[in-house]
Design a protein around this motif. Structure first.
Motif, PDB file in Angstrom:
ATOM      1  N   VAL A 191     119.681  42.449  41.049  1.00  0.00           N
ATOM      2  CA  VAL A 191     119.173  41.079  41.187  1.00  0.00           C
ATOM      3  C   VAL A 191     119.532  40.517  42.566  1.00  0.00           C
ATOM      4  CG1 VAL A 191     119.420  38.707  40.351  1.00  0.00           C
ATOM      5  CG2 VAL A 191     119.148  40.581  38.729  1.00  0.00           C
ATOM      6  N   GLY A 192     120.756  40.764  43.008  1.00  0.00           N
ATOM      7  CA  GLY A 192     121.157  40.312  44.340  1.00  0.00           C
ATOM      8  C   GLY A 192     120.316  40.936  45.439  1.00  0.00           C
ATOM      9  N   ILE A 193     120.038  42.236  45.293  1.00  0.00           N
ATOM     10  CA  ILE A 193     119.207  42.929  46.285  1.00  0.00           C
ATOM     11  C   ILE A 193     117.806  42.357  46.307  1.00  0.00           C
ATOM     12  CG2 ILE A 193     118.109  45.140  46.826  1.00  0.00           C
ATOM     13  CD1 ILE A 193     120.646  46.514  45.824  1.00  0.00           C
ATOM     14  N   LEU A 194     117.219  42.164  45.112  1.00  0.00           N
ATOM     15  CA  LEU A 194     115.861  41.631  45.056  1.00  0.00           C
ATOM     16  C   LEU A 194     115.807  40.193  45.569  1.00  0.00           C
ATOM     17  CD1 LEU A 194     112.939  42.170  44.224  1.00  0.00           C
ATOM     18  CD2 LEU A 194     113.492  41.284  41.961  1.00  0.00           C
ATOM     19  N   GLY A 195     116.827  39.397  45.219  1.00  0.00           N
ATOM     20  CA  GLY A 195     116.854  38.020  45.702  1.00  0.00           C
ATOM     21  C   GLY A 195     116.898  37.945  47.215  1.00  0.00           C
TER      22      GLY A 195
ATOM     23  N   GLY B   9     112.236  43.465  53.364  1.00  0.00           N
ATOM     24  CA  GLY B   9     112.054  42.853  52.052  1.00  0.00           C
ATOM     25  C   GLY B   9     111.258  43.731  51.110  1.00  0.00           C
ATOM     26  N   TYR B  10     110.221  44.369  51.631  1.00  0.00           N
ATOM     27  CA  TYR B  10     109.387  45.260  50.814  1.00  0.00           C
ATOM     28  C   TYR B  10     110.194  46.464  50.340  1.00  0.00           C
ATOM     29  CZ  TYR B  10     105.591  48.505  49.674  1.00  0.00           C
ATOM     30  OH  TYR B  10     104.762  49.406  49.043  1.00  0.00           O
ATOM     31  N   TYR B  11     110.946  47.063  51.246  1.00  0.00           N
ATOM     32  CA  TYR B  11     111.677  48.279  50.890  1.00  0.00           C
ATOM     33  C   TYR B  11     112.868  48.005  49.958  1.00  0.00           C
ATOM     34  CZ  TYR B  11     108.905  50.773  54.333  1.00  0.00           C
ATOM     35  OH  TYR B  11     107.864  51.336  55.030  1.00  0.00           O
ATOM     36  N   LEU B  12     113.362  46.763  49.950  1.00  0.00           N
ATOM     37  CA  LEU B  12     114.471  46.453  49.048  1.00  0.00           C
ATOM     38  C   LEU B  12     114.036  46.432  47.586  1.00  0.00           C
ATOM     39  CD1 LEU B  12     116.489  43.700  50.962  1.00  0.00           C
ATOM     40  CD2 LEU B  12     117.122  46.083  50.548  1.00  0.00           C
ATOM     41  N   VAL B  13     112.743  46.382  47.333  1.00  0.00           N
ATOM     42  CA  VAL B  13     112.273  46.466  45.950  1.00  0.00           C
ATOM     43  C   VAL B  13     112.552  47.856  45.380  1.00  0.00           C
ATOM     44  CG1 VAL B  13     110.249  46.262  44.436  1.00  0.00           C
ATOM     45  CG2 VAL B  13     110.497  44.734  46.394  1.00  0.00           C
ATOM     46  N   ILE B  14     112.571  48.866  46.236  1.00  0.00           N
ATOM     47  CA  ILE B  14     112.793  50.236  45.777  1.00  0.00           C
ATOM     48  C   ILE B  14     114.187  50.417  45.177  1.00  0.00           C
ATOM     49  CG2 ILE B  14     112.864  52.670  46.469  1.00  0.00           C
ATOM     50  CD1 ILE B  14     110.714  52.001  48.557  1.00  0.00           C
ATOM     51  N   PRO B  15     115.279  50.017  45.871  1.00  0.00           N
ATOM     52  CA  PRO B  15     116.592  50.137  45.210  1.00  0.00           C
ATOM     53  C   PRO B  15     116.707  49.273  43.959  1.00  0.00           C
ATOM     54  CG  PRO B  15     116.786  49.000  47.317  1.00  0.00           C
ATOM     55  CD  PRO B  15     115.436  49.613  47.277  1.00  0.00           C
ATOM     56  N   TYR B  16     115.982  48.156  43.925  1.00  0.00           N
ATOM     57  CA  TYR B  16     115.972  47.349  42.696  1.00  0.00           C
ATOM     58  C   TYR B  16     115.388  48.165  41.537  1.00  0.00           C
ATOM     59  CZ  TYR B  16     114.410  43.955  39.253  1.00  0.00           C
ATOM     60  OH  TYR B  16     114.167  43.290  38.071  1.00  0.00           O
ATOM     61  N   THR B  17     114.299  48.866  41.804  1.00  0.00           N
ATOM     62  CA  THR B  17     113.679  49.704  40.770  1.00  0.00           C
ATOM     63  C   THR B  17     114.632  50.812  40.327  1.00  0.00           C
ATOM     64  OG1 THR B  17     111.504  49.280  41.755  1.00  0.00           O
ATOM     65  CG2 THR B  17     111.678  51.130  40.228  1.00  0.00           C
ATOM     66  N   VAL B  18     115.267  51.445  41.292  1.00  0.00           N
ATOM     67  CA  VAL B  18     116.184  52.548  40.970  1.00  0.00           C
ATOM     68  C   VAL B  18     117.362  52.051  40.139  1.00  0.00           C
ATOM     69  CG1 VAL B  18     117.770  54.236  41.968  1.00  0.00           C
ATOM     70  CG2 VAL B  18     115.517  53.884  43.010  1.00  0.00           C
ATOM     71  N   LEU B  19     117.937  50.905  40.516  1.00  0.00           N
ATOM     72  CA  LEU B  19     119.084  50.380  39.779  1.00  0.00           C
ATOM     73  C   LEU B  19     118.693  49.947  38.368  1.00  0.00           C
ATOM     74  CD1 LEU B  19     120.923  48.353  42.560  1.00  0.00           C
ATOM     75  CD2 LEU B  19     121.626  50.512  41.526  1.00  0.00           C
ATOM     76  N   SER B  20     117.471  49.474  38.196  1.00  0.00           N
ATOM     77  CA  SER B  20     116.999  49.142  36.843  1.00  0.00           C
ATOM     78  C   SER B  20     116.959  50.385  35.973  1.00  0.00           C
ATOM     79  CB  SER B  20     115.609  48.496  36.911  1.00  0.00           C
ATOM     80  OG  SER B  20     115.643  47.269  37.607  1.00  0.00           O
ATOM     81  N   LEU B  21     116.551  51.503  36.558  1.00  0.00           N
ATOM     82  CA  LEU B  21     116.538  52.763  35.814  1.00  0.00           C
ATOM     83  C   LEU B  21     117.952  53.273  35.554  1.00  0.00           C
ATOM     84  CD1 LEU B  21     113.589  54.555  37.665  1.00  0.00           C
ATOM     85  CD2 LEU B  21     113.528  53.420  35.434  1.00  0.00           C
ATOM     86  N   VAL B  22     118.859  53.044  36.509  1.00  0.00           N
ATOM     87  CA  VAL B  22     120.260  53.447  36.318  1.00  0.00           C
ATOM     88  C   VAL B  22     120.869  52.693  35.145  1.00  0.00           C
ATOM     89  CG1 VAL B  22     122.572  53.377  37.346  1.00  0.00           C
ATOM     90  CG2 VAL B  22     120.620  54.147  38.708  1.00  0.00           C
ATOM     91  N   ALA B  23     120.530  51.400  35.014  1.00  0.00           N
ATOM     92  CA  ALA B  23     121.031  50.612  33.883  1.00  0.00           C
ATOM     93  C   ALA B  23     120.574  51.212  32.556  1.00  0.00           C
ATOM     94  CB  ALA B  23     120.552  49.166  34.012  1.00  0.00           C
TER      95      ALA B  23
END
Length: 230
Positions: free
Chosen positions: A21-25, A184-198
């Motif tokens: 969430v912090g990364i996406l924000g 900003g666009y590329y930071l969505v990628i780690p957000y996606t990965v971390l959601s899958l890690v959760a």
């Protein structure tokens, strides 16, 4: 009271989701794309000017050099200006923005469910692992859709050309458009990965708990025959 293993898994899931969430924000507050074009006065074959358009989600910046005159720099709100340019760019941009907001909402729900499970033992309902699977999966899927929508809007539609013409004093011709995605666009990628890690963290616990329950509930045919005779 939950076991130590359960507390660790669910707290780790909440922690990972909070980081995402912090990364996406932060990503939503910084540059998403930069587009450069060669520029000339309408009807002229002499493309001696340039226009550079930098977009965030909520604001944009246009730098013009001899496009068509001496140009200059202007900062503008993205959505109100896109409304003036056409339907498709503003719809795609607004849709991407709405999906990002939904990502934050579902991430918050995933954090709350994880924290709730770390201090209690709810049944296997939407307040258990199922809820985290659903919320985090939606976060991952919606964020991927955002990546697709934004890059299509920047590269396929005439968003950049329309914005340049909105600020030009006279009509201009534009060619050789080149776009590159920004931080900003590329930071969505780690957000996606971390959601899958959760999801993986909760699945690891859920699978181990299921295996343990199966071992404790072995069918009677696994018992020795001497015991079954009695």
């Amino acid at each position: 009271m939950p076991s130590i293993k359960k507390i660790l898994h669910f707290m780790s899931s909440a922690w990972v989701t909070a980081i995402s969430v912090g990364i996406l924000g932060y990503g939503m507050s910084t540059d998403w794309s930069k587009t450069t074009m060669e520029c000339a006065r309408r009807g002229s074959d002499f493309f001696n000017g340039t226009a550079e358009l930098t977009l965030e989600l909520f604001s944009g910046n246009l730098e013009r050099t001899f496009c068509p005159s001496f140009g200059g720099s202007v900062v503008f709100p993205v959505i109100p200006k896109l409304v003036e340019t056409g339907v498709t760019p503003v719809v795609l941009h607004a849709l991407a923005l709405c999906l990002l907001v939904l990502c934050l909402v579902f991430s918050a729900a995933s954090i709350l469910i994880s924290l709730y499970n770390s201090v209690s033992n709810p049944y296997e309902t939407y307040m258990g692992p199922v809820g985290i699977y659903a919320c985090s999966s939606l976060c991952a899927c919606l964020s991927v859709v955002v990546l697709i929508l934004f890059v299509v809007n920047v590269n396929v539609t005439n968003l950049a050309e329309e914005l340049v013409n909105e600020f030009a004093t006279t009509e201009v011709d534009l060619k050789n458009k080149s776009s590159e995605m920004q931080l900003g666009y590329y930071l969505v990628i780690p957000y996606t990965v971390l959601s899958l890690v959760a999801i993986v963290l909760i699945y690891m616990y859920d699978h181990a708990a299921y295996t343990q329950r199966r071992e404790q509930q072995r069918p009677t045919e696994d018992a020795p025959k001497e015991i079954m005779m009695y």
